[in-house]
Design an enzyme around this catalytic site. Structure first.
Site, PDB file in Angstrom:
ATOM      1  N   ASP A 113       0.837  -1.208   0.000  1.00 49.86           N
ATOM      2  CA  ASP A 113       0.000   0.000   0.000  1.00 49.86           C
ATOM      3  C   ASP A 113       0.869   1.254   0.000  1.00 49.86           C
ATOM      4  OD1 ASP A 113      -2.874   1.163   1.990  1.00 49.86           O
ATOM      5  OD2 ASP A 113      -2.169   1.645  -0.029  1.00 49.86           O
ATOM      6  N   ARG A 172      -0.363   8.902   1.081  1.00 55.67           N
ATOM      7  CA  ARG A 172      -1.134   8.889   2.335  1.00 55.67           C
ATOM      8  C   ARG A 172      -0.465   8.025   3.408  1.00 55.67           C
ATOM      9  NH1 ARG A 172      -3.785   6.117  -1.534  1.00 55.67           N
ATOM     10  NH2 ARG A 172      -3.561   3.854  -1.291  1.00 55.67           N
ATOM     11  N   ASN A 173       0.387   7.098   2.971  1.00 55.80           N
ATOM     12  CA  ASN A 173       1.069   6.202   3.915  1.00 55.80           C
ATOM     13  C   ASN A 173       2.513   6.598   4.148  1.00 55.80           C
ATOM     14  OD1 ASN A 173      -1.124   4.596   4.547  1.00 55.80           O
ATOM     15  ND2 ASN A 173      -0.857   3.365   2.695  1.00 55.80           N
ATOM     16  N   ASP A 203       2.670   4.649   8.593  1.00 56.63           N
ATOM     17  CA  ASP A 203       1.299   5.134   8.791  1.00 56.63           C
ATOM     18  C   ASP A 203       0.737   4.524  10.069  1.00 56.63           C
ATOM     19  OD1 ASP A 203       1.106   2.592   6.875  1.00 56.63           O
ATOM     20  OD2 ASP A 203      -0.713   2.716   8.096  1.00 56.63           O
TER      21      ASP A 203
HETATM   22  C1  LIG Z   1       6.950   1.266   6.422  1.00 60.27           C
HETATM   23  C2  LIG Z   1       6.658   0.346   7.599  1.00 60.27           C
HETATM   24  C3  LIG Z   1       7.506  -0.915   7.463  1.00 60.27           C
HETATM   25  C4  LIG Z   1       7.072   1.040   8.884  1.00 60.27           C
HETATM   26  C5  LIG Z   1       5.185   0.003   7.611  1.00 60.27           C
HETATM   27  C6  LIG Z   1       4.735  -1.051   6.825  1.00 60.27           C
HETATM   28  C7  LIG Z   1       3.387  -1.393   6.834  1.00 60.27           C
HETATM   29  C8  LIG Z   1       2.482  -0.674   7.623  1.00 60.27           C
HETATM   30  C9  LIG Z   1       1.051  -1.068   7.631  1.00 60.27           C
HETATM   31  O1  LIG Z   1       0.707  -2.064   7.097  1.00 60.27           O
HETATM   32  N1  LIG Z   1       0.167  -0.245   8.280  1.00 60.27           N
HETATM   33  C10 LIG Z   1      -1.124  -0.650   8.616  1.00 60.27           C
HETATM   34  C11 LIG Z   1      -2.184  -0.985   7.762  1.00 60.27           C
HETATM   35  C12 LIG Z   1      -3.238  -1.300   8.613  1.00 60.27           C
HETATM   36  C13 LIG Z   1      -4.594  -1.682   8.202  1.00 60.27           C
HETATM   37  C14 LIG Z   1      -5.682  -1.310   9.012  1.00 60.27           C
HETATM   38  C15 LIG Z   1      -6.977  -1.671   8.639  1.00 60.27           C
HETATM   39  C16 LIG Z   1      -7.191  -2.393   7.458  1.00 60.27           C
HETATM   40  C17 LIG Z   1      -6.110  -2.753   6.662  1.00 60.27           C
HETATM   41  C18 LIG Z   1      -4.815  -2.398   7.016  1.00 60.27           C
HETATM   42  N2  LIG Z   1      -2.869  -1.169   9.889  1.00 60.27           N
HETATM   43  N3  LIG Z   1      -1.567  -0.767   9.877  1.00 60.27           N
HETATM   44  C19 LIG Z   1      -0.815  -0.488  11.066  1.00 60.27           C
HETATM   45  C20 LIG Z   1      -0.840  -1.398  12.112  1.00 60.27           C
HETATM   46  C21 LIG Z   1      -0.112  -1.130  13.261  1.00 60.27           C
HETATM   47  C22 LIG Z   1       0.665   0.033  13.380  1.00 60.27           C
HETATM   48  C23 LIG Z   1       0.694   0.935  12.313  1.00 60.27           C
HETATM   49  C24 LIG Z   1      -0.041   0.680  11.161  1.00 60.27           C
HETATM   50  C25 LIG Z   1       2.946   0.402   8.407  1.00 60.27           C
HETATM   51  C26 LIG Z   1       4.305   0.731   8.396  1.00 60.27           C
END
Ligand SMILES: CC(C)(C)c1ccc(C(=O)Nc2cc(-c3ccccc3)nn2-c2ccccc2)cc1
Length: 313
Positions: free
Chosen positions: A167, A171-172, A185
């Site tokens: 993703d 926004r992220n 994010d």
């Molecule tokens: C760039 C880094 C490695 C730091 C990274 C990678 C992936 C994500 C991420 O995948 N975020 C993310 C999506 C959803 C998500 C919520 C609801 C529906 C579908 C996806 N939650 N989180 C989330 C969970 C816990 C802490 C912060 C972010 C972030 C940083």
């Protein structure tokens, strides 16, 4: 929780498993930053040592959630803790001894997400903001390249960790002081930027405007599909945060992506950058897409030329 599958590490990864546990009394909550489907995000002060403190973002997980959500939470924390890079949002640890809500303690980036920042510092700002508060100085071309170089640096690091994000979009990414930009994010994008996601059949909500053909058609997400998304993120940067394919509906976008129609060069984007980076990210064959290391080098070189006034085109 719709399982953020992109937390699944495609490699063994360097997650050392040691996650710092932060005692609740070292956190002083200040205000709410936002609310997602599965919890709220707060701004807090973290007294990380006797004489120092820092502002942090705290992501809470609602108490009454299914057990596998808790497992997700722990797994997510473990993965976020395993990344250390100047262009990746820092993960300080978890706090589990609070009033039973699980919390993740993350770096606070005071300018918020990159898409909102681009819009507020670009031509659309006058539409978005009341007349008197229009931002006098748009982000300069140097600023746009400075942002692009930092994102490319973070992406290059993720690729080196064989981490598939799934993703990648403005926004992220988050913006801190003096135009520091990091990938990261708080999991609220699907709530805050709901029009950027599309439900295909029973599948999860997908960011189709940022996805390559093989992800749209086969749901295949790889480091190479992240490269495609990086190209779209660059398009967002050089359009000051416009939505890709803003004239099309999500369904029409899917047709266009399948027919290999590509986003046009943003007016402020130099032709050489459009050709050697953006179009190189949007090769139909994933293996032909330019590696993030090369994109980072081209963008860095161009920024240096801008700075010392030796830009050719
Ligand atoms: C760039 C880094 C490695 C730091 C990274 C990678 C992936 C994500 C991420 O995948 N975020 C993310 C999506 C959803 C998500 C919520 C609801 C529906 C579908 C996806 N939650 N989180 C989330 C969970 C816990 C802490 C912060 C972010 C972030 C940083």
């Amino acid at each position: 929780i719709e399982n953020p599958a992109y937390f699944v590490r495609t490699s063994t990864g360097s997650s050392n498993g040691q996650i710092r546990h932060i005692p609740r009394h070292l956190l002083v909550f200040q205000r709410e930053l936002g609310e997602g489907a599965f919890g709220r995000i707060y701004l807090a002060k973290y007294f990380d040592s006797q004489e120092t403190s820092r502002m942090v973002a705290i992501k809470t997980l609602k108490e009454r959630v299914k057990q596998d959500t808790v497992v997700d939470f722990e797994r997510e924390a473990e993965i976020l803790a395993s990344f250390q890079h100047e262009n990746i949002v820092e993960f300080y640890g978890v706090c589990l001894d609070g009033d039973k809500e699980r919390m993740m303690v993350l770096e606070y980036m005071e300018e918020g997400d990159l898409n909102n920042y681009l819009r507020a510092h670009g031509p659309d700002a006058s539409i978005l903001l009341p007349r008197d508060s229009v931002v006098a100085n748009y982000l300069s071309l140097n600023d746009l390249f400075h942002i692009a170089v930092q994102v490319a640096n973070g992406m290059q690091y993720l690729a080196s960790q064989h981490f598939v994000h799934r993703d990648i979009a403005a926004r992220n990414c988050l913006v801190g002081d003096n135009l520091t930009v990091k990938i990261g994010d708080f999991g609220m994008s699907r709530d805050v930027y709901s029009t950027d996601y599309y439900q295909i059949g029973e599948q999860a909500l997908l960011p189709v405007r940022w996805m390559p053909p093989e992800s749209v058609v086969y749901r295949r997400f790889t480091v190479e599909s992240d490269i495609w998304s990086f190209g779209v993120l660059l398009w967002e940067i050089f359009t000051y945060g416009k939505q890709p394919w803003y004239a099309l509906t999500n369904h029409e976008v899917i047709t266009q992506v399948k027919e290999a129609r590509l986003l046009e060069r943003p007016p402020v984007c130099p032709l050489t950058i459009y050709k050697t980076v953006m179009l190189a990210c949007w090769k139909r064959n994933p293996q032909d897409r330019i590696p993030m290391k090369a994109s980072h080098q081209i963008l860095s070189h161009y920024l240096n030329q801008l700075k010392n006034g030796t830009v050719v085109e």
